[in-house]
Design an enzyme around this catalytic site. Structure first.
Site, PDB file in Angstrom:
ATOM      1  CG  ASP A 470      -1.518   1.142   1.671  1.00 54.65           C
ATOM      2  OD1 ASP A 470      -2.354   1.555   0.885  1.00 54.65           O
ATOM      3  OD2 ASP A 470      -1.230   1.694   2.747  1.00 54.65           O
ATOM      4  CB  THR A 472      -1.138   6.809   2.025  1.00 60.86           C
ATOM      5  OG1 THR A 472      -1.346   7.098   0.659  1.00 60.86           O
ATOM      6  CG2 THR A 472      -1.039   8.071   2.837  1.00 60.86           C
ATOM      7  CG  ASP A 822      -1.560   2.189   6.526  1.00 58.99           C
ATOM      8  OD1 ASP A 822      -2.134   1.844   5.478  1.00 58.99           O
ATOM      9  OD2 ASP A 822      -1.613   3.333   6.981  1.00 58.99           O
ATOM     10  N   GLY A 823      -3.935  -0.218   7.023  1.00 60.70           N
ATOM     11  CA  GLY A 823      -5.221   0.201   7.582  1.00 60.70           C
ATOM     12  C   GLY A 823      -6.429  -0.400   6.932  1.00 60.70           C
TER      13      GLY A 823
HETATM   14  N1  LIG Z   1      -9.736  12.436   4.910  1.00 54.60           N
HETATM   15  C1  LIG Z   1      -9.968  12.534   3.618  1.00 54.60           C
HETATM   16  N2  LIG Z   1     -10.910  13.367   3.154  1.00 54.60           N
HETATM   17  C2  LIG Z   1     -11.165  13.479   1.857  1.00 54.60           C
HETATM   18  N3  LIG Z   1     -10.529  12.794   0.907  1.00 54.60           N
HETATM   19  C3  LIG Z   1      -9.566  11.972   1.280  1.00 54.60           C
HETATM   20  C4  LIG Z   1      -9.230  11.771   2.661  1.00 54.60           C
HETATM   21  N4  LIG Z   1      -8.241  10.847   2.732  1.00 54.60           N
HETATM   22  C5  LIG Z   1      -7.990  10.491   1.468  1.00 54.60           C
HETATM   23  N5  LIG Z   1      -8.765  11.145   0.593  1.00 54.60           N
HETATM   24  C6  LIG Z   1      -8.811  10.997  -0.875  1.00 54.60           C
HETATM   25  O1  LIG Z   1      -9.304   9.698  -1.200  1.00 54.60           O
HETATM   26  C7  LIG Z   1      -8.342   8.984  -1.952  1.00 54.60           C
HETATM   27  C8  LIG Z   1      -8.370   7.524  -1.597  1.00 54.60           C
HETATM   28  O2  LIG Z   1      -7.989   7.360  -0.242  1.00 54.60           O
HETATM   29  P1  LIG Z   1      -7.521   5.950   0.347  1.00 54.60           P
HETATM   30  O3  LIG Z   1      -7.421   6.125   1.792  1.00 54.60           O
HETATM   31  O4  LIG Z   1      -8.381   4.880  -0.235  1.00 54.60           O
HETATM   32  O5  LIG Z   1      -6.108   5.722  -0.289  1.00 54.60           O
HETATM   33  P2  LIG Z   1      -4.791   6.546  -0.066  1.00 54.60           P
HETATM   34  O6  LIG Z   1      -4.721   6.950   1.359  1.00 54.60           O
HETATM   35  O7  LIG Z   1      -4.728   7.642  -1.096  1.00 54.60           O
HETATM   36  O8  LIG Z   1      -3.684   5.538  -0.497  1.00 54.60           O
HETATM   37  P3  LIG Z   1      -3.294   4.087   0.060  1.00 54.60           P
HETATM   38  O9  LIG Z   1      -4.280   3.146  -0.557  1.00 54.60           O
HETATM   39  O10 LIG Z   1      -1.927   3.928  -0.483  1.00 54.60           O
HETATM   40  O11 LIG Z   1      -3.347   4.122   1.560  1.00 54.60           O
HETATM   41  C9  LIG Z   1      -7.024   9.661  -1.617  1.00 54.60           C
HETATM   42  O12 LIG Z   1      -6.088   9.526  -2.633  1.00 54.60           O
HETATM   43  C10 LIG Z   1      -7.425  11.111  -1.454  1.00 54.60           C
HETATM   44  O13 LIG Z   1      -7.505  11.754  -2.699  1.00 54.60           O
END
Ligand SMILES: Nc1ncnc2c1ncn2[C@@H]1O[C@H](COP(=O)(O)OP(=O)(O)OP(=O)(O)O)[C@@H](O)[C@H]1O
Length: 917
Positions: A470, A472, A822-823
């Site tokens: 993953d 982030t 991580d989550g």
């Molecule tokens: N707290 C939030 N509020 C609004 N939009 C968010 C928030 N956190 C993430 N996002 C948006 O949603 C998308 C998808 O988030 P998700 O948590 O699924 O994956 P990520 O954190 O980007 O990456 P990874 O899958 O590597 O952890 C992110 O790329 C971001 O654009």
């Protein structure tokens, strides 16, 4: 009372219904086969007779192979069966007894319940369909309004029937006593064979050797017993660590008197109404929140320790779905309620929807208790080899019988010698010895901060060929740095801003950043998603939850308010009216990885109307915005930042009509809020790589292990991070596979790859693909999937379920896959992978077989090393024992052969002497 999701379905495989296939998941992959049997006196007598005359040996065999035990019964239709032979997906048989009970089923009435329990799940006989199915299928699902319209407790009389139907609310993992473990071991065929060998050696006056083997066997058995016991204690502790001791329920008696009772959570049944305490409460069941709000720590289930806000259900005709649409309204068993919040004097109420092993936690515990077999070919082949040894032993015995018969030896002597051959050829302690490597690897992993809840998977780590990560929080830090804010004014981007003081304090953009988040104050500290936290801190606004006491009552209209902080000094609020400049957050639609956005409905106390603010992935927000509010260079500017590896979040708003009252805000559906928005600007954030990421990836690549990134983030950001962390080398090319937008929506979408040759050769080129393209690939070009998978390194904008599907597809093309995450959005993928590693502060979570407290991907290297150690030890022990047995066998055969020749020579010389005299 039940939910609509139907994870279990059934299928008949013939009309007569002597047998049935029961699907255990929606993907048709996990199924069990049921065969009906009934008692037969005659067969039972034959079974016991055979057992007794062969000195109990048949009982031991039937115990090891339950399918043979069916000779005790008679085949019959499932409708009348009292015993079921269950064949699972992996070819393992068990016998289960069908029980009956008379009770009243909700919404159905009196019911003659026939059921059986298999791996802690109750399967009931559906009288109409004449098949076994889960309880979910028996009881019609409830809609959200069904839940909201009924806020009274269960009637005492109904409770009794529901308790009979669902059983106690318990996830009990018994710690097996040493005696029980010992007997399990004793009845293992290999152990019995070992006892047999020792007895034979004693009869043969081979005392010292027998004594040594007994001592060694005892030593290895005791070590293995202690390890198994420790393992069982660890799983037990993991389950018990989150157990609550008392819960308040609302029940009614026949006189409609409502009582609030403190009961033991074991007595809860689906349908019970529970009153949640103000804080620190471990959920004893899965329940849907009817009133109030809860802040929950779900780390025990997801590995992610960021507190999650759960809100009450909002009126709708939708069928309630526990894992899908209404996940944010559901409290899961085992999770901790850090705080509950309520309006006025109301209680925070939740309705129990699942209990015991049917809960989400129960399902995860079941996956630990009944793991899918580790499919290492080496173990399967080693068992085959043991059978080959038995065949060799049979020839050896035949030769031995021949030799001793020739010598006219005594019968007792012939039998002992012949049986001795088997004990020489087949090493009885082989399986136990081969498992020893795993035991030591597990202990070393624990020292390295990696906890394992499924030790048989350790050797599989040594075979990993594809490592998925993953992004982030795994490759990069969880925490973010605010780079800049790019406001949009009248559909034009303005200059980037690095200090909020340069933006109008009363602008919608600042208001959005101040209130579009899911933060909460716990123990005086503002907590929540790191992205939300960094965004809110950037505004320098203050966050106020009414009353200092965290459990204080909430104001009815604006539960949480944000006000401009004193730090925003460059823009002093001047008029008296400015004292009223504060914004109340009236309704939140929490962030969802699947939707990639979050929104709030808020009210500026200076304004008559409410405003909705939405923030999320730019592509997603773009699709929700009015075209005229979007700058022409939206995509260009987005690419400009994402190619540099920045995390970009888009923000938008819409003014809600005057008639949109507080009541309506509570009823409004998400889709109504998240549409026709006006774009406000971009938030640009920096997400740095963890220090260990680059060295760990290089080590993996040097070991010829493919590395792949699966992220929910933007594809260009993902590409930039892949380059930064050396997953893709500087000189290597990346081509993006995308879908060509067609005007004709009916036409099959076409795919486009920047470099066409990529799919067919160029080794130095990587493919990047996003979730949308993946869907099209699956639907229309499934034959291309294997070639895409062997080339693709970056999978971006992947939703949680797509991450899990992808892992499954990699496994289909024979990769041994690991996933480090991580989550919550990685949970499915962590479960699907051969080796799932959850980076979590929790000592162990049921989210994955491995939990690493070392919060970076270097833990995977430790795992691979330990896995290889375990494998190499098994190989070495196997080779040693196999060679030792075969050498001993060959020498003995040579001796027998010599003995035979010697006898012949003696015979000849005796005859020659006779002739001479
Ligand atoms: N707290 C939030 N509020 C609004 N939009 C968010 C928030 N956190 C993430 N996002 C948006 O949603 C998308 C998808 O988030 P998700 O948590 O699924 O994956 P990520 O954190 O980007 O990456 P990874 O899958 O590597 O952890 C992110 O790329 C971001 O654009």
């Amino acid at each position: 009372m039940m939910n609509n999701s139907r994870p279990y379905e059934y299928q008949n495989i013939d009309e007569i219904r002597y047998q049935q296939v029961l699907l255990l998941d929606n993907q048709d992959e996990l199924k069990i086969y049921l065969y009906g049997y009934e008692q037969s006196k005659l067969n039972n007598v034959i079974y016991n007779f055979l057992g007794i005359i062969f000195l109990g040996i048949p009982f031991l065999i039937f115990n090891a192979w339950p399918q043979l035990k069916t000779i005790k019964f008679k085949k019959c239709p499932l409708e009348t069966a009292s015993v079921l032979l269950v064949l699972d997906h992996y070819g393992k048989y068990t016998l289960e007894t069908v029980k009956t009970d008379k009770l009243k089923v909700p919404n159905i009435g009196p019911y003659n319940l026939r059921y059986f329990l298999y791996q802690h799940t109750k399967y009931v006989w559906d009288i109409e369909d004449k098949v076994f199915s889960t309880l979910d299928n028996l009881i019609p699902p409830n809609t959200v309004d069904d839940y909201l319209n009924n806020t009274s407790g269960l009637f005492d009389v109904d409770y009794i029937d529901l308790y009979k139907l669902f059983g106690p609310n318990k996830i009990s993992v018994k710690i097996k006593s040493y005696w029980k473990l010992f007997f399990d071991e004793v009845f293992n065929p290999f152990y019995i064979f070992q006892v047999f060998s020792v007895v034979l050696w004693c009869v043969d006056d081979y005392m010292i050797y027998a004594g040594c083997v007994v001592v060694l066997t005892l030593f290895s058995s005791i070590t293995s017993l202690i390890q198994t016991r420790k393992q069982s204690e660890a799983v037990h502790d993991l389950v018990e660590s989150s157990v609550c001791h008392q819960v308040k329920v609302v029940r009614q008696n026949l006189l409609f008197e409502i009582n609030e009772l403190n009961i033991n959570p074991v007595e809860l049944v689906p349908g019970d109404l529970i009153i949640l305490p103000p804080n620190n409460f471990v959920m004893p069941c899965d329940a849907v929140l009817l009133t109030g709000e809860c802040i929950v720590n779900e780390s025990v289930l997801t590995g992610e320790s960021v507190p999650v806000t759960k809100t009450a259900l909002h009126s709708s005709n939708d069928v309630y779905s526990i894992g899908g649409l209404h996940r944010r309204q559901t409290l899961f068993s085992g999770t901790t309620l850090i705080q509950t919040r309520y309006y006025e004097n109301d209680d925070v109420l939740a309705r129990v929807v699942r209990t015991g092993f049917d809960t989400t936690k129960g399902a995860l515990v079941k996956s630990i208790l009944f793991p899918s077999p580790v499919g290492l070919k080496f173990y399967r082949d080693s068992l085959k080899f043991v059978f080959v040894l038995f065949t060799i032993a049979a020839f050896g015995m035949a030769y031995c019988l021949y030799v001793y018969n020739e010598r006219h030896a005594q019968l007792r002597y012939i039998i002992t010698r012949a049986l001795d051959i088997i004990t020489i050829v087949v090493p009885p302690a082989l399986p136990a010895a081969m498992a020893m490597g795993t035991v030591y690897s597990q202990a070393r992993l624990k020292k390295a901060g990696i906890f394992c809840i499924s030790p048989p998977i350790i050797p599989v780590c040594g075979k990993i060929k594809l490592a998925c990560f993953d992004k982030t929080g795994t490759l990069t830090h969880d925490s973010l740095d605010m780079k800049s804010l790019i406001p949009c004014d009248r559909s034009q981007f303005t200059d980037p801003v690095t200090d909020i003081c340069y933006v109008d304090l009363k602008s919608k953009l600042v208001q959005a950043m101040a209130c579009c988040h899911d933060l909460t104050r716990i123990d005086g500290v503002l907590q929540g998603d790191p992205l939300d936290l960094i965004m809110f801190e950037f505004t320098k606004w203050e966050f106020e939850e009414p009353g200092n006491d965290e459990n204080a009552r909430f104001d009815k209209l604006a539960p949480t308010t944000v006000i401009p902080g004193k730090m925003c000094s460059k823009q002093v609020l001047q008029s008296e009216d400015d004292d009223l400049y504060q914004i109340g957050i009236i309704r939140k639609f929490p962030f969802s990885s699947t939707l990639q956005c979050m929104s709030v409905v808020s009210r500026n106390l200076q304004e008559p109307c409410m405003t909705a603010f939405v923030k999320g992935a730019p592509e997603k927000i773009k699709s929700m915005c009015n075209r005229e509010s979007l700058p022409n260079n939206f995509d260009t500017l987005l690419s400009e930042y994402t190619v540099q590896g920045f995390r970009v979040i888009a923000i938008a708003y819409k003014n809600l009509p005057r008639k949109f009252t507080w009541k309506e805000s509570q009823k409004a559906k998400r889709e109504v809020i998240e549409c026709n928005l006006n774009f406000l600007g971009f938030l640009v954030m920096q997400n740095l790589l963890k220090e260990q990421t680059v060295p760990a990836l290089r080590t993996l690549q040097m070991a010829n292990i493919r590395t792949v990134m699966i992220t929910g983030d933007n594809i260009l950001t993902a590409i930039a991070v892949a380059r930064d962390c050396d997953m893709v080398k500087r000189h290597e090319q990346i081509s993006v596979m995308s879908v060509i937008d067609e005007d004709n929506e009916q036409a099959i979408p076409r795919l486009h790859v920047e470099n066409d040759g990529l799919l067919y050769g160029d080794e130095k080129c990587h493919l990047a693909i996003d979730g949308k393209t993946w869907e099209i690939l699956k639907q229309h070009y499934s034959d291309l999937i294997p070639s895409v998978l062997v080339r693709a390194t970056i999978f971006a904008r992947f939703q949680p379920d797509q991450k899990a599907q992808l892992i499954g597809q990699f496994q289909k093309i024979d990769y041994v896959v690991s996933m480090v995450g991580d989550g919550a959005n990685d949970c499915g993928a962590l479960k699907a992978a051969h080796v799932g590693v959850s980076l979590s502060q929790a000592e162990a979570s049921v989210a994955a077989p491995f939990t690493s407290m070392v919060n970076d991907i270097s833990c995977l290297i430790d795992l691979i090393l330990e896995g290889r150690c375990a494998l190499v030890t098994s190989f070495a022990i196997f080779k040693y024992m196999a060679l030792y047995s075969l050498i001993q066998f060959i020498t003995i055969i040579i001796l027998y052969h010599g003995l035979q020749s010697c006898c012949r020579r003696n015979d000849l010389s005796a005859r020659w002497c006779q002739r001479k005299t």
